[in-house]
Motif scaffolding. Structure first.
Motif, mmCIF file in Angstrom:
data_model
loop_
_atom_site.group_PDB
_atom_site.id
_atom_site.type_symbol
_atom_site.label_atom_id
_atom_site.label_comp_id
_atom_site.label_asym_id
_atom_site.label_seq_id
_atom_site.Cartn_x
_atom_site.Cartn_y
_atom_site.Cartn_z
ATOM 1 N N LEU A 31 47.471 39.441 40.870
ATOM 2 C CA LEU A 31 48.084 38.108 40.866
ATOM 3 C C LEU A 31 49.490 38.133 41.457
ATOM 4 O O LEU A 31 49.946 37.142 42.027
ATOM 5 N N PHE A 51 50.409 27.637 39.599
ATOM 6 C CA PHE A 51 49.087 28.138 39.978
ATOM 7 C C PHE A 51 48.837 29.518 39.377
ATOM 8 O O PHE A 51 47.798 29.756 38.751
ATOM 9 N N VAL A 55 46.036 30.673 36.547
ATOM 10 C CA VAL A 55 45.037 31.716 36.817
ATOM 11 C C VAL A 55 45.201 32.865 35.830
ATOM 12 O O VAL A 55 44.218 33.378 35.277
ATOM 13 N N SER A 56 46.430 33.274 35.606
ATOM 14 C CA SER A 56 46.710 34.405 34.711
ATOM 15 C C SER A 56 46.196 34.143 33.298
ATOM 16 O O SER A 56 45.619 35.024 32.648
ATOM 17 N N LYS A 58 43.666 32.416 32.394
ATOM 18 C CA LYS A 58 42.208 32.500 32.309
ATOM 19 C C LYS A 58 41.661 33.876 32.690
ATOM 20 O O LYS A 58 40.549 34.236 32.300
ATOM 21 N N ALA A 59 42.452 34.616 33.478
ATOM 22 C CA ALA A 59 41.922 35.859 34.063
ATOM 23 C C ALA A 59 42.272 37.121 33.298
ATOM 24 O O ALA A 59 41.750 38.190 33.612
ATOM 25 N N VAL A 74 37.367 36.920 38.536
ATOM 26 C CA VAL A 74 38.737 36.556 38.917
ATOM 27 C C VAL A 74 38.721 35.692 40.178
ATOM 28 O O VAL A 74 39.449 34.692 40.263
ATOM 29 N N ILE A 77 37.777 32.214 39.267
ATOM 30 C CA ILE A 77 38.879 31.505 38.600
ATOM 31 C C ILE A 77 39.896 31.021 39.628
ATOM 32 O O ILE A 77 40.362 29.869 39.578
ATOM 33 N N VAL A 78 40.248 31.886 40.589
ATOM 34 C CA VAL A 78 41.190 31.500 41.647
ATOM 35 C C VAL A 78 40.607 30.346 42.459
ATOM 36 O O VAL A 78 41.303 29.378 42.788
ATOM 37 N N ASP A 80 38.420 28.059 41.486
ATOM 38 C CA ASP A 80 38.446 26.830 40.688
ATOM 39 C C ASP A 80 39.852 26.251 40.593
ATOM 40 O O ASP A 80 40.038 25.024 40.637
ATOM 41 N N GLU A 81 40.856 27.119 40.465
ATOM 42 C CA GLU A 81 42.238 26.630 40.363
ATOM 43 C C GLU A 81 42.732 26.085 41.714
ATOM 44 O O GLU A 81 43.526 25.148 41.747
#
Length: 501
Positions: A31, A51, A55-56, A58-59, A74, A77-78, A80-81
């Protein structure tokens, strides 16, 4: 578009997905690289912070680090964000233009591509939605601005309000409103004057026109190449005039994409369209899902289908299928395939839309496999006689020298082209014998006008389209296009060039 960012992120995620288990330290390290990549892409610092924070959160939980495919989790997740950061609340391509005549106000700074974008939007409304459109230039400051819009209107088959010298923008707007109502137009688009910077006169004039016509949509046109300044311009225009959406131009020349990634988060205004070239059909709806896919190297299969349907005619596809079923493939057929590639965005454009292949575009370009190569090959074919194009076996040494000289190229390039043609012709004969015409016909009919509707494609449809396009488009490239419907192998003719390089 987004080439630099996509390349950086692809490198980060390739390393993540190759690892088996992931620790929280691995995710945090990745990240940090994502954060650096976004900042280098000219994304606003506050947007990057939010951002990475999202992400952090959720990841770094056990659900990710202990999952079977943590790296892929991961990436999802990125993805989706990214969509959340880019997306608006409504469909960006659906304009509020019911109850005709509907006024659309185009505003922006001088040099942002406002007049060209006005014509692009008019063409889109006419061709895709069947709207009757009237264009009107309110730019009385820039020399020949009105004439430019009139010429563009003629090119795209859209009416333009007649020019009356000496009128002020307010009078022109009133005349356009009357003409649109009396003439039975569905939409009238007003192209306002711009300035090199935002000043009181510019804002006052745009606001006065707004008050006269009460636009259903006020679209701000900004140059994507200006980066964060584009976001600042959007913020100021919205505060003083009120805009309903943004059009980012010259996005085909922006390898970073910081303006696109910051615009929605900072201004709260959706990006409606992006301009990807000077031609009047080079305007795309800004779809957050598809853009996020491009950034992460997942391709854009919907855009690929749209490109194919826009350039393929059903009759042309039918003729090609019949020839290929018989194992016929001469130099005219090859030229048609090469020209088709250019129409669909060229080598780089196609690669960017193919899942997993965006990262290879630089490698291919370095190897000389780009649009210039396609144009050189077309030039060689054009330098042949009709008989030579129909029967390449006629090409002996003296003819080769004449053709190469006529195209201004070396005989070695012609020999490569002939080898590529032989490989493709052999493949066509094999496919004809194997009775694969039905598969080809299905793929070609899908690409032609009247085929599937790409806007309604689900994941299963996209997978099917990916397979069919691979076979349909790939018939001129050794049966499969790179990255589609099978191994990521380069087409036989092109892979040979890559090896020689």
């Amino acid at each position: 578009m987004f080439e630099n960012l996509s390349e950086r992120l692809s490198g980060v995620f390739d390393r993540l997905t190759k690892q088996g288990a992931l620790s929280e330290a691995d995710v945090e390290s990745a990240l940090r690289e994502v954060r650096t990549a976004l900042l280098e892409a000219d994304v606003s610092l506050p947007v990057v912070r939010e951002f990475v924070k999202a992400v952090s959160k959720k990841a770094t939980g056990q659900a990710v680090t202990k999952s079977i495919t943590p790296g892929q989790q991961v990436v999802k997740i990125v993805h989706d964000e990214l969509i959340a950061m880019l997306a608006g609340d409504t469909d960006p391509g659906v304009l509020k233009i019911d109850s005709p005549p509907a006024p659309i106000l185009m505003v922006g700074l001088q040099g942002s591509g406002k007049t060209t974008t006005t014509a692009k939007l008019a063409r889109r409304l006419k061709d895709r939605e069947g709207k009757r459109v009237l264009l009107a230039s309110l730019d009385t400051n820039r020399p020949a601005a009105m004439e430019q819009l009139a010429i563009l209107g003629t090119q795209i088959g859209v009416d333009t309000l007649p020019i009356v010298k000496g009128e002020d923008p307010i009078a022109i707007a009133k005349r356009a409103k009357t003409q649109a109502s009396l003439g039975g137009y569905d939409v009238y688009i007003l192209d306002t004057a711009g300035r090199l910077h935002i000043d009181a006169e510019l804002i006052a004039q745009a606001a006065a026109v707004r008050d006269v016509v009460s636009p259903r949509e006020t679209l701000l046109v900004v140059d994507g190449l200006t980066g964060q300044d584009a976001v600042n311009v959007a913020t100021e225009f919205d505060a003083k005039i009120g805009v309903t959406g943004v059009v980012l131009t010259r996005m085909d020349g922006d390898g970073r994409g910081g303006a696109a990634l910051s615009m929605r988060a900072i201004t709260g205004k959706p990006i409606r369209f992006i301009g990807l070239g000077e031609k009047t059909d080079a305007l795309e709806v800004f779809d957050a899902n598809r853009i996020a896919g491009r950034i992460l190297g997942m391709g854009d299969i919907v855009a690929l289908v749209e490109k194919a349907q826009a350039t393929f005619e059903a009759e042309q596809a039918e003729r090609m299928v019949k020839r290929f079923q018989k194992g016929l493939f001469n130099m005219n057929d090859l030229r048609g395939q090469l020209e088709q590639m250019l129409k669909m965005g060229g080598m780089e454009g196609l690669m960017s839309m193919m899942p997993g292949m965006g990262k290879m575009s630089k490698q291919m370009s370095d190897a000389g496999m780009d649009d210039r190569m396609l144009r050189r090959q077309i030039a060689l074919i054009n330098a042949m006689t009709k008989k030579e194009r129909a029967n390449p076996d006629l090409l002996q040494a003296s003819r080769k020298r004449r053709i190469a000289a006529g195209a201004g190229l070396d005989v070695s390039e012609l020999n490569k082209l002939l080898k590529q043609h032989r490989q493709m012709a052999d493949m066509m004969k094999k496919m004809g014998k194997m009775g694969k015409g039905g598969m080809l016909k299905q793929a070609m009919s899908m690409m032609g006008k009247g085929g599937i509707d790409p806007s309604k494609m689900g994941e299963a449809d996209m997978a099917a389209a990916q397979q069919q396009l691979a076979k349909g488009l790939g018939q001129g490239f050794g049966g499969q296009l790179p990255g589609l419907g099978g191994p990521r192998a380069l087409p036989p003719g092109l892979s040979g060039l890559m090896k020689k390089k």
